[in-house]
Design a protein around this motif. Structure first.
Motif, PDB file in Angstrom:
ATOM      1  N   SER A  74       0.829  -1.207   0.000  1.00 41.71           N
ATOM      2  CA  SER A  74       0.000   0.000   0.000  1.00 41.71           C
ATOM      3  C   SER A  74       0.860   1.253   0.000  1.00 41.71           C
ATOM      4  CB  SER A  74      -0.917  -0.010   1.225  1.00 41.71           C
ATOM      5  OG  SER A  74      -1.678   1.178   1.299  1.00 41.71           O
ATOM      6  N   TYR A  75       1.955   1.217   0.738  1.00 41.13           N
ATOM      7  CA  TYR A  75       2.871   2.352   0.786  1.00 41.13           C
ATOM      8  C   TYR A  75       3.515   2.592  -0.582  1.00 41.13           C
ATOM      9  CZ  TYR A  75       7.193   4.898   1.854  1.00 41.13           C
ATOM     10  OH  TYR A  75       8.233   5.787   1.850  1.00 41.13           O
ATOM     11  N   THR A  76       3.932   1.513  -1.247  1.00 42.05           N
ATOM     12  CA  THR A  76       4.500   1.655  -2.585  1.00 42.05           C
ATOM     13  C   THR A  76       3.495   2.309  -3.525  1.00 42.05           C
ATOM     14  OG1 THR A  76       5.806  -0.354  -2.219  1.00 42.05           O
ATOM     15  CG2 THR A  76       5.599   0.413  -4.486  1.00 42.05           C
ATOM     16  N   LYS A  77       2.251   1.909  -3.438  1.00 45.66           N
ATOM     17  CA  LYS A  77       1.207   2.506  -4.278  1.00 45.66           C
ATOM     18  C   LYS A  77       0.955   3.959  -3.896  1.00 45.66           C
ATOM     19  CE  LYS A  77      -1.038  -1.909  -5.261  1.00 45.66           C
ATOM     20  NZ  LYS A  77      -2.230  -2.772  -5.038  1.00 45.66           N
ATOM     21  N   PHE A  78       1.089   4.270  -2.602  1.00 46.17           N
ATOM     22  CA  PHE A  78       0.952   5.658  -2.163  1.00 46.17           C
ATOM     23  C   PHE A  78       1.983   6.542  -2.862  1.00 46.17           C
ATOM     24  CE2 PHE A  78       2.791   8.878   0.689  1.00 46.17           C
ATOM     25  CZ  PHE A  78       1.726   9.754   0.796  1.00 46.17           C
ATOM     26  N   LEU A  79       3.234   6.103  -2.880  1.00 48.04           N
ATOM     27  CA  LEU A  79       4.282   6.874  -3.551  1.00 48.04           C
ATOM     28  C   LEU A  79       4.010   6.980  -5.046  1.00 48.04           C
ATOM     29  CD1 LEU A  79       7.563   5.617  -1.832  1.00 48.04           C
ATOM     30  CD2 LEU A  79       6.312   7.748  -1.414  1.00 48.04           C
ATOM     31  N   SER A  80       3.518   5.891  -5.637  1.00 51.44           N
ATOM     32  CA  SER A  80       3.197   5.913  -7.061  1.00 51.44           C
ATOM     33  C   SER A  80       2.092   6.917  -7.354  1.00 51.44           C
ATOM     34  CB  SER A  80       2.789   4.518  -7.525  1.00 51.44           C
ATOM     35  OG  SER A  80       2.454   4.522  -8.896  1.00 51.44           O
ATOM     36  N   ASN A  81       1.033   6.887  -6.559  1.00 53.53           N
ATOM     37  CA  ASN A  81      -0.081   7.824  -6.747  1.00 53.53           C
ATOM     38  C   ASN A  81       0.359   9.268  -6.537  1.00 53.53           C
ATOM     39  OD1 ASN A  81      -2.037   5.894  -7.347  1.00 53.53           O
ATOM     40  ND2 ASN A  81      -2.508   5.522  -5.196  1.00 53.53           N
ATOM     41  N   LEU A  82       1.311   9.460  -5.629  1.00 55.45           N
ATOM     42  CA  LEU A  82       1.782  10.800  -5.330  1.00 55.45           C
ATOM     43  C   LEU A  82       2.659  11.368  -6.442  1.00 55.45           C
ATOM     44  CD1 LEU A  82       2.100  13.100  -3.183  1.00 55.45           C
ATOM     45  CD2 LEU A  82       4.101  11.839  -2.325  1.00 55.45           C
ATOM     46  N   LEU A  83       3.463  10.500  -7.080  1.00 56.50           N
ATOM     47  CA  LEU A  83       4.523  10.995  -7.950  1.00 56.50           C
ATOM     48  C   LEU A  83       4.381  10.649  -9.426  1.00 56.50           C
ATOM     49  CD1 LEU A  83       7.538  10.062  -5.646  1.00 56.50           C
ATOM     50  CD2 LEU A  83       6.497  12.322  -5.893  1.00 56.50           C
TER      51      LEU A  83
END
Length: 426
Positions: free
Chosen positions: A191-200
């Motif tokens: 979920s954290y990896t996807k958070f960074l992806s969604n952010l950047l």
């Protein structure tokens, strides 16, 4: 100014570093980053790999200057501060574009190893980051109409669309911290990896994203979530090598400063090389551990200054397990030798180190071994002492424990097959 957006924290820390006796000017890294901001067609510079040069991830072992560099980058680019007093005296001031980019960009700097107060869960960890960033954006852009319920990437997109195309440089330090923590399960790490992806990823508001950590993105991103990043590791990429760790020339300069300020010098230049030199980059540059050099010069004595908690225990686990019969090879390295190894660009997750090459890759990534000419070895006396202590203190290493308890001379004799000397001393 906010906590994450155009804050003063990074500049305050940078000024502290700048004022130290043994500060080393690494502002030359900006000469690699500023051209990224000025690319007109970045898609033409990715070699057809779908990567974007404005996404940079630099990984190095602990205490190799990653945070110092990240704070310097934020201090140079960031609005809300005036950092010319420091940068006017540094290498970066010699470049034509120096004034153009000094304190003229929106910078979002997030130190990702900071934790919330109270009960520690992944939900509280990520909620703290989201809350602080939203708070900063609402204060800086009240006209955007950002709501507390907005996703941070939606809020940033709103700012970009409604506020004249505002863009942001992201400086994310310790990006992989969460993957080392017990409170984050595998699903939460994903979920954290996807958070960074969604952010950047593929966001028009991203002017540049600069991330640092210990382990490269490829270790965690199994799919395409963060594949836009160019990754720069010590073992596989030459670019940025000279900015993390101290070069011979830099240590020469530091040693001359030491002789001027230390009334009774207790260190020779050879001491620093013997204790702390030995890391080698992909380009062949030899590097010193910066924390250790500064610690030794400041204390006027050699010693172990490099923190090895955490990954040191993991390395012990795999050496103890004797994956690929690496105990004999570790013994050979303790005796001063090197062994062939296929060091990969990244190590598998800690519980999936199934081969000797994966174990050695992890050791290189964490900074316990160095890699040169297809072989791994223990880089210097500081690390040699740690390996020797490990096998001396752990009786379950069996004969390794007994051999290490003798001496380097005995180890070398054993490895050379001198059975007569072995029988005389064991």
């Amino acid at each position: 100014m906010g906590v994450y957006l155009n804050g003063t924290g990074a500049y305050s820390l940078f000024r502290e570093d700048y004022s130290l006796t043994y500060f080393v000017d690494k502002s030359g890294i900006l000469n690699d980053l500023v051209p990224i901001l000025e690319l007109k067609n970045p898609e033409e510079n990715d070699g057809g790999k779908g990567k974007d040069p404005k996404y940079v991830c630099v990984t190095r072992p602990r205490r190799f200057g990653k945070t110092v560099i990240a704070n310097m980058i934020a201090s140079y680019f960031g609005k809300g501060i005036v950092s010319s007093a420091e940068f006017d005296t540094m290498q970066v001031a010699s470049y034509d574009w120096y004034k153009k980019h000094l304190n003229t960009h929106n910078v979002i700097r997030i130190v990702l190893n900071e934790l919330p107060d109270g009960t520690l869960t992944y939900e509280s960890y990520i909620a703290r980051i989201k809350k602080r960033l939203l708070m900063d954006l609402k204060m800086a852009y009240p006209e955007a109409g950002i709501e507390n319920e907005d996703a941070v990437w939606d809020a940033l997109t709103t700012v970009y669309e409604y506020c004249g195309g505002e863009k942001f440089i992201f400086v994310l330090d310790e990006w992989d911290y969460i993957y080392h923590q017990d409170f984050a399960a595998e699903a939460e790490r994903e979920s954290y990896t996807k958070f960074l992806s969604n952010l950047l990823k593929d966001k028009p508001y991203v002017e540049m994203a600069y991330m640092t950590g210990i382990l490269p993105i490829a270790k965690y991103s199994s799919g395409s979530e963060l594949n836009m990043f160019f990754e720069y590791t010590m073992a596989s990429k030459a670019k940025y090598s000279e900015y993390f760790g101290f070069t011979d020339a830099e240590v020469d300069d530091l040693y001359q400063r030491y002789l001027k300020v230390q009334e009774n010098p207790g260190l020779s230049r050879e001491d620093l090389a013997y204790w702390y030199d030995g890391y080698q980059t992909f380009s062949g540059i030899r590097l010193y551990n910066p924390r250790s050099v500064v610690g030794a010069l400041g204390d006027n004595q050699t010693g172990s200054y490099w923190t090895s908690s955490g990954p040191y225990d993991e390395i012990y686990y795999y050496v103890k397990a004797d994956i690929g019969e690496i105990r004999d090879e570790i013994t050979e390295m303790i005796a001063g030798g090197s062994v062939p190894a296929n060091v990969q660009e990244y190590a598998s997750t800690s519980m999936e180190l199934n081969t000797r090459d994966e174990v050695y890759s992890a050791m290189v990534v964490y900074g316990f071994l160095t890699c040169a000419n297809g072989c791994v070895s223990i880089p210097n006396k500081e690390l040699m002492d740690k390996f020797t202590d490990m096998v001396k203190q752990k009786s379950d290493f069996g004969y390794m424990h007994r051999l290490a308890a003798e001496s380097a001379r005995m180890l070398k004799a054993t490895l050379a097959g001198d059975t007569l000397r072995e029988r005389e001393h064991i």
